[in-house]
Write a protein that holds these residues in place. Structure first.
Motif, PDB file in Angstrom:
ATOM      1  N   TRP A 146      -1.462  -3.303  14.250  1.00 57.05           N
ATOM      2  CA  TRP A 146      -2.040  -2.517  14.657  1.00 57.05           C
ATOM      3  C   TRP A 146      -1.761  -0.881  13.453  1.00 57.05           C
ATOM      4  N   ALA A 147      -0.845  -0.835  14.140  1.00 56.08           N
ATOM      5  CA  ALA A 147      -0.019   0.418  13.964  1.00 56.08           C
ATOM      6  C   ALA A 147      -0.355   0.452  12.839  1.00 56.08           C
ATOM      7  N   ARG A 148       0.505  -0.421  12.358  1.00 55.04           N
ATOM      8  CA  ARG A 148       0.376  -0.969  10.601  1.00 55.04           C
ATOM      9  C   ARG A 148       0.033  -0.125   9.955  1.00 55.04           C
ATOM     10  N   GLU A 149      -1.383  -1.159  10.379  1.00 57.05           N
ATOM     11  CA  GLU A 149      -2.444  -0.385   9.231  1.00 57.05           C
ATOM     12  C   GLU A 149      -3.085   0.578   9.268  1.00 57.05           C
ATOM     13  N   LYS A 150      -3.061   1.618  10.167  1.00 57.10           N
ATOM     14  CA  LYS A 150      -3.436   2.851  10.576  1.00 57.10           C
ATOM     15  C   LYS A 150      -2.944   3.096   9.689  1.00 57.10           C
ATOM     16  N   VAL A 151      -1.095   3.125   9.987  1.00 48.96           N
ATOM     17  CA  VAL A 151      -1.075   4.581   9.272  1.00 48.96           C
ATOM     18  C   VAL A 151      -0.546   3.683   7.002  1.00 48.96           C
ATOM     19  N   GLU A 152      -1.545   2.510   6.874  1.00 50.00           N
ATOM     20  CA  GLU A 152      -1.572   2.329   5.813  1.00 50.00           C
ATOM     21  C   GLU A 152      -3.236   3.373   5.201  1.00 50.00           C
TER      22      GLU A 152
END
Length: 73
Positions: free
Chosen positions: A57-63
């Motif tokens: 979920w955090a990686r998706e926000k960064v992307e």
């Protein structure tokens, strides 16, 4: 003949994404936009990459933030 890839993340590593965001927003600005401790408390590229690789979920926000930044520029 194949169509060109319209995915702005194609060929870009997570480390490149993170470096771009840190260069643009700095750690403090990144922490304001994405509320995760690895951006707030003693941030580093290495610790952030470790966290983001384990936390979808955090990686998706960064992307998503990276894609928004690329569309502005």
């Amino acid at each position: 003949m194949t169509a060109p890839n319209n995915n702005p993340l194609h060929g870009v590593t997570l480390e490149q994404i993170l470096n771009t965001l840190v260069a643009h927003y700095q750690w403090q600005g990144l922490a304001q936009r994405i509320d995760v401790r690895c951006f707030k408390s003693d941030p580093s590229i290495k610790s952030s990459l470790t966290f983001l690789r384990k936390t979808p979920w955090a990686r998706e926000k960064v992307e998503q933030l990276y894609v928004q930044l690329q569309r502005k520029g």
